[in-house]
Design a protein around this motif. Structure first.
Motif, PDB file in Angstrom:
ATOM      1  N   LEU A 117      24.307  -2.813 -23.095  1.00 37.03           N
ATOM      2  CA  LEU A 117      24.007  -2.455 -24.494  1.00 37.03           C
ATOM      3  C   LEU A 117      23.306  -1.085 -24.529  1.00 37.03           C
ATOM      4  CD1 LEU A 117      22.145  -4.774 -27.044  1.00 37.03           C
ATOM      5  CD2 LEU A 117      21.230  -2.545 -26.516  1.00 37.03           C
ATOM      6  N   ARG A 118      22.320  -0.913 -23.639  1.00 32.07           N
ATOM      7  CA  ARG A 118      21.563   0.355 -23.623  1.00 32.07           C
ATOM      8  C   ARG A 118      22.459   1.515 -23.213  1.00 32.07           C
ATOM      9  NH1 ARG A 118      16.205  -2.406 -20.958  1.00 32.07           N
ATOM     10  NH2 ARG A 118      15.389  -3.244 -22.913  1.00 32.07           N
ATOM     11  N   GLU A 119      23.346   1.257 -22.273  1.00 29.67           N
ATOM     12  CA  GLU A 119      24.283   2.290 -21.813  1.00 29.67           C
ATOM     13  C   GLU A 119      25.189   2.712 -22.980  1.00 29.67           C
ATOM     14  OE1 GLU A 119      24.315   3.860 -19.115  1.00 29.67           O
ATOM     15  OE2 GLU A 119      26.316   4.754 -18.993  1.00 29.67           O
ATOM     16  N   ALA A 120      25.659   1.747 -23.743  1.00 30.19           N
ATOM     17  CA  ALA A 120      26.527   2.041 -24.887  1.00 30.19           C
ATOM     18  C   ALA A 120      25.777   2.874 -25.926  1.00 30.19           C
ATOM     19  CB  ALA A 120      27.037   0.746 -25.510  1.00 30.19           C
ATOM     20  N   LYS A 121      24.529   2.460 -26.202  1.00 33.33           N
ATOM     21  CA  LYS A 121      23.752   3.208 -27.201  1.00 33.33           C
ATOM     22  C   LYS A 121      23.466   4.626 -26.739  1.00 33.33           C
ATOM     23  CE  LYS A 121      20.788   1.244 -30.061  1.00 33.33           C
ATOM     24  NZ  LYS A 121      19.625   0.487 -30.582  1.00 33.33           N
ATOM     25  N   ARG A 122      23.149   4.767 -25.454  1.00 29.96           N
ATOM     26  CA  ARG A 122      22.854   6.092 -24.891  1.00 29.96           C
ATOM     27  C   ARG A 122      24.065   7.016 -25.067  1.00 29.96           C
ATOM     28  NH1 ARG A 122      22.809   8.524 -20.165  1.00 29.96           N
ATOM     29  NH2 ARG A 122      24.080   6.934 -19.161  1.00 29.96           N
TER      30      ARG A 122
END
Ligand code: M6R
Length: 366
Positions: A117-122
């Motif tokens: 999820l964090r990778e996608a948001k980044r």
């Protein structure tokens, strides 16, 4: 607290009709026969711009995602890639503009899914979470949340979380189709009314579970088993196989039936047990020929099909029929016998059903 059930898993299997109803509650506009998600930032206007979707999850939630991909592609005509979170987070996926990332997690705390999820948001992707736990890390960090509202799931082996995630995907698929105006209103209304019948149909399957119990008794001494299917049936096979391994410790493999000839057929011998799912009319003939192939090598086959299938019993050793529904929705019904097979096999072997060895309910470390 187990409401008279021997195990949490059995209780949760039986809670599915209610869980599925709860996932649908407040999300269907009866008058207009439409799906509504009033709180989503993903408005019908932003849906129109979507060009690509990633679905990312682990384990059973990943298996729900494999179905979600097919549902969204068929209903909303948006290309979808589905990934295991521990792979996705390290594979440097390409994020184009107008990509939506959907993360699926019962607990909302799975470390790899949260990292994905964090990778996608980044990378600038909007993130929508399908989760069962309001206020979980994943629910807090996602831009949008569809809660499954299945109630607490205690057993390590996931059951009601999976089927309610499927409902989440059907609702989302219809919502995206409305925004994209891909499938006509009447076809959407048909899927929607079939969706609303599912809870009663699950109940009907659960009321006739005796045959499944006997079947479980008959496989408990096996050391391997195969699940075969094509399309949505293959996706359900993956979940049935995981469930059996997880709590019965019997090795099994889910196989795309068309891939058998490319190696796996070598493992089929006299007496090998095979569970063949065959609920899709357009793939039916192909499945029958795959079943004939394994039978010719001595396999003993349980076929799972819709109740209006009058033929399959001629090609297999035993059949398990499930109520007739819209073809896109069969996974919610065909997985129920597979959950029960895993459960009763584990019970027959005397294993700790709710707390299988080596596993934790929530995997918060890598
Ligand atoms: O809480 P999550 O949905 O993120 O959990 C993902 C998996 O760990 C979970 O589904 C696991 O595969 C189940 N024990 C399978 O029954």
């Amino acid at each position: 607290e187990k409401d008279g059930y021997a195990h949490y898993m059995l209780k949760e299997i039986h809670e599915q009709p209610r869980a599925l109803r709860n996932t649908m509650t407040g999300r269907i506009d009866e008058a207009q026969k439409k799906v509504i998600f009033p709180t989503l930032q993903l408005t019908p206007e932003s849906v129109q711009k979507l060009e690509k979707i990633y679905i990312v999850a682990c384990g059973t939630a990943y298996h729900a995602g494999v179905i979600g991909k097919q549902v969204i592609e068929r209903l909303a005509h948006i290309p979808v890639e589905v990934d295991v979170a521990s792979e996705f987070r390290y594979r440097q996926p390409l994020f184009q503009k107008n990509t939506l990332t959907i993360v699926v997690s019962q607990s909302g705390e799975t470390a790899d899914t949260l990292a994905a999820l964090r990778e996608a948001k980044r990378n600038g992707s909007a993130v929508l979470a399908i989760t069962n736990v309001v206020g979980s890390s994943i629910a807090r960090e996602a831009d949008d949340v569809i809660t499954t509202n299945a109630g607490p799931e205690i057993a390590v082996a996931s059951t009601k979380a999976y089927t309610s995630q499927l409902i989440g995907f059907y609702l989302l698929g219809l919502y995206l189709a409305q925004g994209k105006e891909t499938v006509d209103q009447q076809a959407r209304a048909e899927v929607l009314s079939a969706l609303q019948e599912l809870p009663d149909q699950v109940e009907a399957i659960l009321a006739h579970a005796d045959g499944i119990r006997q079947y479980a008794e008959s496989i408990k001494e096996e050391n391997q088993l195969f699940f075969l299917g094509r399309g949505l049936d293959y996706a359900v096979s993956m979940e049935g196989s995981l469930k059996l391994k997880e709590i019965s410790y019997i090795h099994s493999e889910a196989y795309a039936a068309g891939e058998l000839k490319h190696g796996t057929l070598a493992l089929i011998e006299e007496g090998t047990r095979v569970i063949a799912l065959s609920t899709q009319a357009d793939l039916y003939e192909k499945m029958v020929s795959n079943i004939t192939e394994v039978k010719a090598r001595g396999a003993v086959v349980l076929g799972i099909a819709l109740a209006n299938n009058m033929e399959l019993h001629r090609s297999v050793d035993e059949v398990c029929l499930i109520p007739v529904t819209n073809e896109l929705l069969t996974p919610v019904l065909s997985v129920i016998p597979l959950q029960l097979i895993a459960y009763y096999t584990s019970v027959a072997l005397g294993h700790d059903v709710d707390r299988p060895r080596n596993l934790a309910k929530s995997v918060t470390v890598e």
